[in-house]
Design an enzyme around this catalytic site. Structure first.
Site, PDB file in Angstrom:
ATOM      1  N   LYS A 146       7.676  21.807   6.842  1.00 44.58           N
ATOM      2  CA  LYS A 146       8.620  22.816   6.634  1.00 44.58           C
ATOM      3  C   LYS A 146       7.890  23.864   5.751  1.00 44.58           C
ATOM      4  O   LYS A 146       6.933  23.735   5.085  1.00 44.58           O
ATOM      5  CB  LYS A 146       9.813  22.391   6.250  1.00 44.58           C
ATOM      6  CG  LYS A 146      10.491  21.309   7.362  1.00 44.58           C
ATOM      7  CD  LYS A 146      11.028  22.291   8.721  1.00 44.58           C
ATOM      8  CE  LYS A 146      11.257  21.636  10.070  1.00 44.58           C
ATOM      9  NZ  LYS A 146      12.200  20.656  10.011  1.00 44.58           N
TER      10      LYS A 146
HETATM   11  C1  LIG Z   1      13.161  19.529  10.762  1.00 39.29           C
HETATM   12  C2  LIG Z   1      14.548  19.794  11.152  1.00 39.29           C
HETATM   13  C3  LIG Z   1      15.484  18.931  11.053  1.00 39.29           C
HETATM   14  C4  LIG Z   1      15.525  17.721  10.323  1.00 39.29           C
HETATM   15  O1  LIG Z   1      14.700  17.635   9.297  1.00 39.29           O
HETATM   16  P1  LIG Z   1      13.923  16.076   8.961  1.00 39.29           P
HETATM   17  O2  LIG Z   1      13.673  16.366   7.337  1.00 39.29           O
HETATM   18  O3  LIG Z   1      12.760  15.953   9.674  1.00 39.29           O
HETATM   19  O4  LIG Z   1      15.096  15.089   9.043  1.00 39.29           O
HETATM   20  C5  LIG Z   1      16.683  19.541  11.318  1.00 39.29           C
HETATM   21  N1  LIG Z   1      16.972  20.592  11.936  1.00 39.29           N
HETATM   22  C6  LIG Z   1      15.821  20.957  12.594  1.00 39.29           C
HETATM   23  C7  LIG Z   1      16.163  22.708  13.286  1.00 39.29           C
HETATM   24  C8  LIG Z   1      14.530  20.817  12.038  1.00 39.29           C
HETATM   25  O5  LIG Z   1      13.619  21.858  12.572  1.00 39.29           O
END
Ligand SMILES: *Cc1c(COP(=O)(O)O)cnc(C)c1O
Length: 374
Positions: free
Chosen positions: A184
């Protein structure tokens, strides 16, 4: 020499500072939730100008936020079908039912006309997903939710650092959740943040992330543990560790460079591909994009991806609509979700991360151009 034969779709960007920070935690031999988590939360509070609570994933942030708002069995939550399965799993983990909605073609954010048609007496909340980093018309989403008495939990997993009308995402609104997973906009290895001015939500999550043990957060931040404690609600083992927070603290300091690179490459793609393939309507001086997508002819999508892979360019598909997944396919009448299905067939995500170079992005662009023009 750059290796133009191996361009990754996304990756973690880790340098000597993160490595040193993790080594520091390891050598102090306090790996669980303590000083570094407290410090990371202080930095994030300053960054967003609001209260925050860190947990171990973005999915956990969403689940605990929903739970803190009292959402559970028998309730319905409106959410776009075109999102990562994490958004859906967070809702169903509480016992509530995710009601899949259509998206707007220009932004791939929730279509409020469709959401309106799916309101029932059980609808308790709406989760707008800030797809790719852009937020669509967030003002209208808040207006809609106010008029229908719905709580808003923003899934801002794609949009750490983005702005909407001059305001930083997370610095306003009801409850905002962000993922810090490895790829991210910033990462803490794995991790999640809940941001809100609703102190009841923060207090609730401070306990529920630690198995519901009351006041355990305060004790841990003083280097202590709770021994004679009470638990009054269902909790989970979802807290953040010092190792994760140490990475997050460094990444937050490096974020301006990450932001610059993500915006630079998105603008480069946008400048050269607009008018040739369909793109999102997005202002990359406001938005810090997590992904960059193009929309192509559905019958060409898989062949394009295969040809790009042969040129050493990794691509992705964000996302398969959740109503097509077995677990969620029976929640509602899926005939209303044809637009999401068609969009899914047209989506390709191109490489986007801060370790790319301008020439690598050019190489991707040249290859996309030669495919769509042939
Ligand atoms: C990455 C993501 C999540 C969840 O995040 P994690 O940290 O992987 O549990 C939720 N919603 C969206 C749209 C994402 O891209």
């Amino acid at each position: 020499m750059e290796d133009l034969r191996n361009i990754r779709l996304s990756k973690s960007v880790i340098g000597p500072e993160e490595i040193a920070a993790v080594s520091g935690v390891l050598s102090r031999e306090y790996l669980g939730m303590g000083h570094e988590v407290q410090l990371f939360e202080e930095h994030l509070k300053e960054y967003f100008g609001r209260n925050v609570c860190c947990v171990n994933t973005g999915t956990a942030a969403l689940q605990l936020a929903l739970q803190a708002l009292g959402i559970g069995p028998g309730d319905e939550v409106l959410v776009q079908s075109l999102t990562y399965v994490a958004t859906f799993q967070a809702i169903s983990a509480t016992g509530a039912i995710p009601i899949a909605c259509e998206v707007m073609s220009e932004t791939l954010t929730i279509d409020l006309d469709d959401a309106k048609s799916k309101l029932t007496s059980k609808t308790k909340a709406l989760i707008p997903v800030h797809y790719s980093g852009g937020v669509g018309n967030l003002d209208n989403i808040y207006k809609f939710c106010r008029s229908h008495n719905l709580r808003v939990i923003e899934d801002a997993s794609h949009s750490f650092g983005s702005f909407y009308k001059g305001k930083r995402i997370g610095s306003f609104g009801d409850v905002c959740c962000i993922s810090l997973d490895g790829i991210k906009n910033i990462t803490s290895g794995e991790g999640g943040i809940v941001i809100t001015n609703d102190n009841e939500v923060i207090e609730n999550i401070s306990d529920t992330r630690l198995l519901g043990v009351q006041k355990d957060t305060l004790n841990r931040y003083m280097g202590q543990r709770s021994w004679d404690f009470d638990v009054a609600s269902q909790g989970w083992r979802y807290h953040m560790s010092n190792i994760m927070a140490a990475i997050g603290i460094v990444q937050l300091q490096r974020f301006e460079q990450f932001k610059f690179k993500r915006q630079l490459y998105a603008k480069q793609y946008q400048r050269r591909l607009s008018g040739i393939v369909d793109l999102l309507n997005c202002d990359y001086s406001q938005v810090v994009p997590h992904i960059f997508i193009i929309l192509v002819k559905p019958q060409k999508r898989d062949a394009y991806r295969k040809e790009l892979q042969e040129k050493g360019i990794q691509t992705g598909i964000h996302y398969k609509p959740n109503h097509l997944l077995t677990y969620y396919s029976g929640n509602q009448d899926n005939s209303t979700l044809k637009k999401s299905e068609l969009l899914f067939d047209r989506l390709i995500s191109l490489p986007l991360h801060p370790d790319l170079s301008t020439s690598e992005v050019d190489y991707v662009i040249e290859n996309v151009l030669s495919l769509v023009k042939s």
